[in-house]
Design an enzyme around this catalytic site. Structure first.
Site, PDB file in Angstrom:
ATOM      1  N   GLU A  31      -6.560 -12.129 -13.784  1.00  0.00           N
ATOM      2  CA  GLU A  31      -7.841 -12.456 -13.163  1.00  0.00           C
ATOM      3  C   GLU A  31      -8.737 -11.234 -13.022  1.00  0.00           C
ATOM      4  OE1 GLU A  31      -5.822 -13.965  -9.635  1.00  0.00           O
ATOM      5  OE2 GLU A  31      -7.033 -12.572  -8.482  1.00  0.00           O
ATOM      6  N   CYS A  81       2.973  -6.927 -11.003  1.00  0.00           N
ATOM      7  CA  CYS A  81       3.051  -5.510 -10.620  1.00  0.00           C
ATOM      8  C   CYS A  81       4.440  -5.228 -10.082  1.00  0.00           C
ATOM      9  CB  CYS A  81       1.993  -5.206  -9.558  1.00  0.00           C
ATOM     10  SG  CYS A  81       1.987  -3.472  -9.039  1.00  0.00           S
ATOM     11  N   CYS A 136       4.446  -4.094  -3.233  1.00  0.00           N
ATOM     12  CA  CYS A 136       4.022  -3.873  -1.842  1.00  0.00           C
ATOM     13  C   CYS A 136       4.206  -5.178  -1.074  1.00  0.00           C
ATOM     14  CB  CYS A 136       2.570  -3.430  -1.799  1.00  0.00           C
ATOM     15  SG  CYS A 136       2.329  -1.925  -2.746  1.00  0.00           S
ATOM     16  N   CYS A 187       1.063  -7.749  -0.638  1.00  0.00           N
ATOM     17  CA  CYS A 187       0.168  -8.015  -1.767  1.00  0.00           C
ATOM     18  C   CYS A 187       0.609  -9.228  -2.577  1.00  0.00           C
ATOM     19  CB  CYS A 187       0.144  -6.783  -2.671  1.00  0.00           C
ATOM     20  SG  CYS A 187      -0.786  -7.027  -4.181  1.00  0.00           S
ATOM     21  N   GLY A 196      -1.970  -5.112 -10.685  1.00  0.00           N
ATOM     22  CA  GLY A 196      -1.281  -4.048 -11.421  1.00  0.00           C
ATOM     23  C   GLY A 196      -1.529  -2.671 -10.867  1.00  0.00           C
ATOM     24  N   SER A 244      -4.336   4.138  -2.196  1.00  0.00           N
ATOM     25  CA  SER A 244      -3.976   3.097  -1.234  1.00  0.00           C
ATOM     26  C   SER A 244      -3.021   3.733  -0.229  1.00  0.00           C
ATOM     27  CB  SER A 244      -3.294   1.932  -1.951  1.00  0.00           C
ATOM     28  OG  SER A 244      -4.230   1.279  -2.770  1.00  0.00           O
ATOM     29  N   LEU A 245      -3.582   4.204   0.863  1.00  0.00           N
ATOM     30  CA  LEU A 245      -2.779   4.949   1.838  1.00  0.00           C
ATOM     31  C   LEU A 245      -2.106   3.967   2.803  1.00  0.00           C
ATOM     32  CD1 LEU A 245      -1.984   7.736   2.922  1.00  0.00           C
ATOM     33  CD2 LEU A 245      -4.119   7.764   4.217  1.00  0.00           C
ATOM     34  N   HIS A 246      -2.897   3.190   3.508  1.00  0.00           N
ATOM     35  CA  HIS A 246      -2.459   2.066   4.345  1.00  0.00           C
ATOM     36  C   HIS A 246      -1.607   2.420   5.562  1.00  0.00           C
ATOM     37  CE1 HIS A 246      -4.241  -0.170   1.196  1.00  0.00           C
ATOM     38  NE2 HIS A 246      -3.185  -0.410   0.460  1.00  0.00           N
ATOM     39  N   CYS A 269      -7.482  -9.793  -4.773  1.00  0.00           N
ATOM     40  CA  CYS A 269      -6.935  -9.763  -6.123  1.00  0.00           C
ATOM     41  C   CYS A 269      -5.546 -10.374  -6.141  1.00  0.00           C
ATOM     42  CB  CYS A 269      -6.911  -8.335  -6.636  1.00  0.00           C
ATOM     43  SG  CYS A 269      -8.577  -7.763  -6.964  1.00  0.00           S
TER      44      CYS A 269
HETATM   45  N1  SAH Z   1      -2.197  -1.123  -7.588  1.00  0.00           N
HETATM   46  C1  SAH Z   1      -3.334  -0.396  -7.180  1.00  0.00           C
HETATM   47  C2  SAH Z   1      -4.642  -1.103  -7.481  1.00  0.00           C
HETATM   48  C3  SAH Z   1      -4.701  -2.567  -7.286  1.00  0.00           C
HETATM   49  S1  SAH Z   1      -4.601  -3.156  -5.633  1.00  0.00           S
HETATM   50  C4  SAH Z   1      -3.256  -0.046  -5.723  1.00  0.00           C
HETATM   51  O1  SAH Z   1      -2.380  -0.586  -5.028  1.00  0.00           O
HETATM   52  O2  SAH Z   1      -4.043   0.781  -5.281  1.00  0.00           O
HETATM   53  C5  SAH Z   1      -6.212  -2.772  -4.997  1.00  0.00           C
HETATM   54  C6  SAH Z   1      -6.277  -2.651  -3.491  1.00  0.00           C
HETATM   55  O3  SAH Z   1      -6.145  -3.933  -2.850  1.00  0.00           O
HETATM   56  C7  SAH Z   1      -5.187  -1.768  -2.926  1.00  0.00           C
HETATM   57  O4  SAH Z   1      -5.705  -0.860  -1.987  1.00  0.00           O
HETATM   58  C8  SAH Z   1      -4.285  -2.781  -2.276  1.00  0.00           C
HETATM   59  O5  SAH Z   1      -3.498  -2.191  -1.305  1.00  0.00           O
HETATM   60  C9  SAH Z   1      -5.272  -3.790  -1.748  1.00  0.00           C
HETATM   61  N2  SAH Z   1      -4.684  -5.076  -1.374  1.00  0.00           N
HETATM   62  C10 SAH Z   1      -3.609  -5.691  -1.912  1.00  0.00           C
HETATM   63  N3  SAH Z   1      -3.385  -6.870  -1.287  1.00  0.00           N
HETATM   64  C11 SAH Z   1      -4.342  -6.987  -0.346  1.00  0.00           C
HETATM   65  C12 SAH Z   1      -4.637  -7.988   0.625  1.00  0.00           C
HETATM   66  N4  SAH Z   1      -3.913  -9.095   0.726  1.00  0.00           N
HETATM   67  N5  SAH Z   1      -5.696  -7.782   1.460  1.00  0.00           N
HETATM   68  C13 SAH Z   1      -6.452  -6.663   1.340  1.00  0.00           C
HETATM   69  N6  SAH Z   1      -6.222  -5.695   0.436  1.00  0.00           N
HETATM   70  C14 SAH Z   1      -5.173  -5.857  -0.388  1.00  0.00           C
HETATM   71 FE1  SF4 Z   2       0.846  -3.461  -7.030  1.00  0.00          FE
HETATM   72 FE2  SF4 Z   2      -1.344  -2.466  -5.838  1.00  0.00          FE
HETATM   73 FE3  SF4 Z   2      -0.366  -4.887  -5.155  1.00  0.00          FE
HETATM   74 FE4  SF4 Z   2       0.961  -2.699  -4.486  1.00  0.00          FE
HETATM   75  S1  SF4 Z   2      -1.074  -3.282  -3.772  1.00  0.00           S
HETATM   76  S2  SF4 Z   2       1.866  -4.562  -5.364  1.00  0.00           S
HETATM   77  S3  SF4 Z   2       0.593  -1.400  -6.218  1.00  0.00           S
HETATM   78  S4  SF4 Z   2      -1.216  -4.302  -7.107  1.00  0.00           S
END
Ligand code: SAH
Ligand code: SF4
Length: 354
Positions: free
Chosen positions: A92, A112, A116, A119, A164, A219-221, A341
Site C-alpha cells: 500500500e 516487515c 515492532c 505496528c 517495511g 523511530s525512537l519511541h 501504514c
Molecule cells: N520501518 C520504518 C519505516 C516505516 S514505519 C520505521 O519503523 O521507522 C513508519 C513510522 O510509523 C514509524 O515511526 C513507525 O514506528 C510508525 N508506526 C507504526 N505503526 C504505527 C501506529 N499504529 N500508529 C502510529 N505510528 C505507527
Molecule cells: Fe517494521 Fe517500521 Fe512497523 Fe517496526 S514500525 S514493524 S520497523 S514497519
C-alpha cells in the site's frame, strides 16, 4: 523471475544497458523524458525511438509493475492505494495533501521482519523486498493518477515510511532515492525526501556517507532500553547506546537535522518522567534534533496498546518545549480510511483469508 520494471534503472544503468544492446547512449535520456517528464503509459508512445528499440524495451522491461486494487479517498484529501505486484502480493501507498505540497508515503518491503509490537506491518513476516522499480512505480502510479485529473499537480515530497524497514532493503532503497531525485528525471528535491528507520545502526552509518541530502528520521519511541526493547525487539540487537552513537556520527558527518519519531502510547511511554528522560537523551544534540510526537493509531491486533490522551500528549510536549527540545505534535491524516501504514493491507489480507 518476473520481468523487471524500467523504473528500477538509474540513468547510468539504462545507458550501460543500451550500450550493451548496441544502442546509442543518448537514447537513455530520451527514454527518461518519456518516463518522467512526458510520463507515458506505454513504450509504444515513445515516438522518437525506432520500432526496434521500442520492441527491445518491451521485450526486456515492464513499464508499470503495479496493479491498482483499491483506492480509498479520505475527507481530508488523503488517498490510500492498495497495489498488487506481479507475483500477486499486496502493498500500500498513501498520498497526503499538506500545506507545503503533495507527499507520498512509499512501501519498501512486503511485510516487515523487525516485528515492532505496536505496528500492523510487523504482524506479518516479510515475504520479500521490493525492487527499486516497484518503489519508483508507486510514485509513478500516483503521479499518473494526478496527471489524469489534469490540474497539473505534482508529487513534491516523499516519505519512506510505509510498510517495511528501508535499511533492511538498503541497496534498492538507495537506487530508488537516486532515481526520483535525479535532476533529469522526476527531480524531487532530496530535502523533500525523508527516510525513516527503526534503528539499524550500521546502515545509519553507511547512510551518513552516501552524499545524498535526503532527510533521516529515527523511530525512537522510547527514552530507555527497557521500554524500547519491549516495543521494538530490534533494540535488543542494536540498543539505544549504539543507535545514538550512529546518530551522532550521522550528525557530525552531514550536519543535517534529524527527526525523532515518538508514537504516544498510553501508560507505556507517555509519562512525565519519560519526557524528562527523553530530554536527557537528546540534550547534547538539540540544535539538530526535531521530535515528532505521533498519537498512536490503534491496531486491532495489538489490543494492549491505546493512544495517549490529549492531556498526556500536551503535558509531554510541554516538558520537551520547556527544555528547549524542538518538538511538534503530528497532525493526523486520513484516520477515517485506515491510513496508518499497513492497516489497509492488513484488512484486505484478512478479508481474503475469510
Ligand atoms: N520501518 C520504518 C519505516 C516505516 S514505519 C520505521 O519503523 O521507522 C513508519 C513510522 O510509523 C514509524 O515511526 C513507525 O514506528 C510508525 N508506526 C507504526 N505503526 C504505527 C501506529 N499504529 N500508529 C502510529 N505510528 C505507527
Ligand atoms: Fe517494521 Fe517500521 Fe512497523 Fe517496526 S514500525 S514493524 S520497523 S514497519
Amino acid at each position: 523471475m518476473n520481468t523487471p520494471s524500467i523504473y528500477g534503472l538509474t540513468l547510468d544503468q539504462l545507458e550501460a544497458w543500451l550500450l550493451e544492446q548496441g544502442q546509442k547512449k543518448f537514447r537513455a535520456q530520451q527514454i527518461w523524458d518519456w518516463l518522467y517528464i512526458k510520463r507515458v503509459l506505454e513504450f509504444s508512445e515513445m515516438t522518437n525511438l525506432s520500432k526496434d528499440l521500442v520492441a527491445l524495451l518491451s521485450d526486456n522491461f515492464l513499464l508499470q509493475p503495479l496493479n491498482q486494487v483499491v483506492v480509498q479517498e479520505s475527507a481530508d484529501g488523503t488517498t490510500k492505494y492498495l497495489f498488487q505486484l506481479e507475483d500477486k502480493l499486496m502493498i500500500e501507498t498513501v498520498l497526503m495533501r499538506q500545506e507545503y505540497g503533495l507527499s507520498v508515503c512509499v512501501t519498501t518491503q512486503v511485510g516487515c521482519d523487525i516485528g515492532c509490537t505496536f505496528c500492523a506491518s510487523g504482524l506479518k513476516r516479510k515475504q520479500r523486498d521490493l525492487t527499486a522499480g516497484e518503489i519508483v512505480a508507486q510514485i509513478m502510479q500516483i503521479q499518473h493518477y494526478l496527471d489524469q485529473k489534469g490540474n497539473g499537480e505534482r508529487v513534491s515530497h516523499i516519505v519512506v515510511m510505509g510498510i517495511g524497514e528501508p535499511f533492511d532493503n538498503y541497496d534498492n532503497v538507495m537506487a530508488f532515492l537516486n532515481i526520483v531525485n535525479h535532476a533529469k528525471g522526476l527531480a524531487i528535491g532530496a530535502r523533500h525526501i525523508t527516510v525513516s528507520t527503526s534503528g539499524l545502526a550500521p546502515k545509519i552509518r553507511e547512510f551518513a556517507e552516501n552524499g545524498l541530502q535526503v532527510n533521516l528520521a529515527l523511530s525512537l519511541h522510547a527514552p530507555n532500553d527497557e521500554i524500547r526493547s519491549r516495543m521494538m525487539r530490534i533494540n535488543r540487537k542494536h540498543p539505544l547506546k549504539e543507535v545514538m552513537s550512529a546518530i551522532d556520527e550521522y550528525l557530525e558527518k552531514t550536519n543535517r537535522r534529524i527527526t525523532f519519531e515518538y508514537i504516544m502510547i498510553s501508560g507505556v511511554n507517555d509519562r512525565p518522567e519519560q519526557a524528562q528522560e527523553l530530554v536527557a537523551l537528546l540534550k547534547d544534540k538539540r540544535h539538530l534534533s526535531y521530535v515528532n510526537l505521533i498519537p498512536y493509531n490503534p491496531v486491532a491486533e495489538h489490543i494492549k496498546y491505546e493512544r495517549s490522551t490529549k492531556k498526556d500528549i500536551l503535558a509531554f510536549y510541554d516538558i520537551l518545549k520547556k527544555n528547549n527540545i524542538n518538538c511538534v505534535i503530528r497532525k493526523e491524516h486520513g484516520t477515517d480510511i485506515d491510513a496508518a501504514c499497513g492497516q489497509l493491507r492488513s484488512k484486505h489480507l484478512e478479508k481474503a483469508a475469510k
